[in-house]
Design an enzyme around this catalytic site. Sequence first.
Site, PDB file in Angstrom:
ATOM      1  CE1 TYR A  41      59.050  65.233  40.648  1.00 17.53           C
ATOM      2  CE2 TYR A  41      59.361  64.383  38.424  1.00 17.53           C
ATOM      3  CZ  TYR A  41      58.559  64.576  39.536  1.00 17.53           C
ATOM      4  OH  TYR A  41      57.262  64.103  39.535  1.00 17.53           O
ATOM      5  CG  ASP A  60      66.469  60.009  36.888  1.00 17.96           C
ATOM      6  OD1 ASP A  60      66.223  59.732  35.696  1.00 17.96           O
ATOM      7  OD2 ASP A  60      65.617  60.459  37.682  1.00 17.96           O
ATOM      8  CE  LYS A  93      61.017  64.179  31.928  1.00 20.08           C
ATOM      9  NZ  LYS A  93      59.877  65.040  32.115  1.00 20.08           N
TER      10      LYS A  93
END
Length: 411
Positions: A129, A223, A251
């Site tokens: 994702y 990522d 995050k």
Amino acid sequence: MLAGGCDSPVRSGWSIGEPMFVQSFAQGAYAYDEAGRRYIDYVMGYGPLLFGHTHPGLVSGLDELARGGFVWGVTHPEEVRLAERVRAHLPSMERMRFVTTGSEAVMSAVRVARAFTQRSLVLKFAGNYHGHFDLALLDAGASAQTLDARRGGIPQGVARDVVIARYNDLDCVDAVLRGREETLAAILVEPICGNMGWVRPEPGFLEGLRERSNRVGALLIFDEVITWPRLGLRGAQGRENVTPDMTTVGKIMGGGAPIAAFGGRAEVMEMLAPDGPVFTGGTHAGNPFCVAMAHRVLDLLEAHPEYYTQTASLARRLADGFRAIFAQRGLPYAVVQDESVVDFSFRAGAPSRNYDDARAADKARYAAYYRAMLERGILLPPSVNEVMFLSIVHSAEDVGTTVAAACEALP
Ligand SMILES: Cc1ncc(COP(=O)(O)O)c(C=O)c1O
């Protein structure tokens, strides 16, 4: 009224057919519902909260910070200092740019990679994702679960410049690339995947991606939005010892404040305006408030390397608790623990290697388990693709309570 009742579909519970959990308060390792009932929180904001909800090192003195203003719209020294600090831990990010969300970071990195290589094709992996921009949603994991029906609004043309391979499968990478190698701009990958459950790269997989990117003249983008600095300050790239051309982070780096970054080799990042032809920008990019929060996160982690060993040992204890229950009941589920992450799925056999494995998990069982744990004061993510995140403020007692609840809640 909120569209769909939420700002991010996973929160609604739709992916496992459960009612939406509505939270009104949070403190430390705990979430509280509208009735004031306390839950041990393993969602942890879907990853950012390595320090729990309200760590004093992050929340004290916020008034003073706010007095300086939230957004200036200009470059400031703390922003430059943050870039230096990030680079000290992730040297592959020779130059970087701050943005607000992980989605933006990956979208920008892909644009830069395409401009640098003057090619269009992106290879990505099913079940990874990378956010909610168009190409990222094709065969994405996490809460996206992008069956065709969920691809509304994404032009078909987007798919022409994307190929999707199976994670941990270099033969599949070669097969989907065959004949198109010369058009490949980037391989985009979660170097350790946290969005189809927790899936580790098998030995040789990341090295194989590195070798193929080099061979065909494409860029390798890691990522690390979910892995840095949760797995350590050197990230997945340091641990796996594979250096990407570009990296995205987000995050955790803001400790709950929205800040993310993309960066990479200097010559690649020179593509960005004003030096080069690629435009990325943002009103809130590098704002002083979020930058200060990111400094606080690094202050804490640099001063307290023991946080990693503490959370890992707590996570191990939790994982062992699940393992003991499964062994006792003859349940064939593998438990994965990696630093402060714990994960298992209702699927017999070894831990998942790819999205095909992950998709075979029994959702109905997870839904029943989720509900039974919620009734016992444990908040789990309402999706089989998400994992349990621990924080430095979860306690041995919390873990004991969780294992006792699981004892009752598991079949
Ligand atoms: C690996 C990874 N990349 C990118 C993103 C997107 O980040 P954001 O939700 O901040 O846009 C996520 C979010 O879950 C993620 O896990």
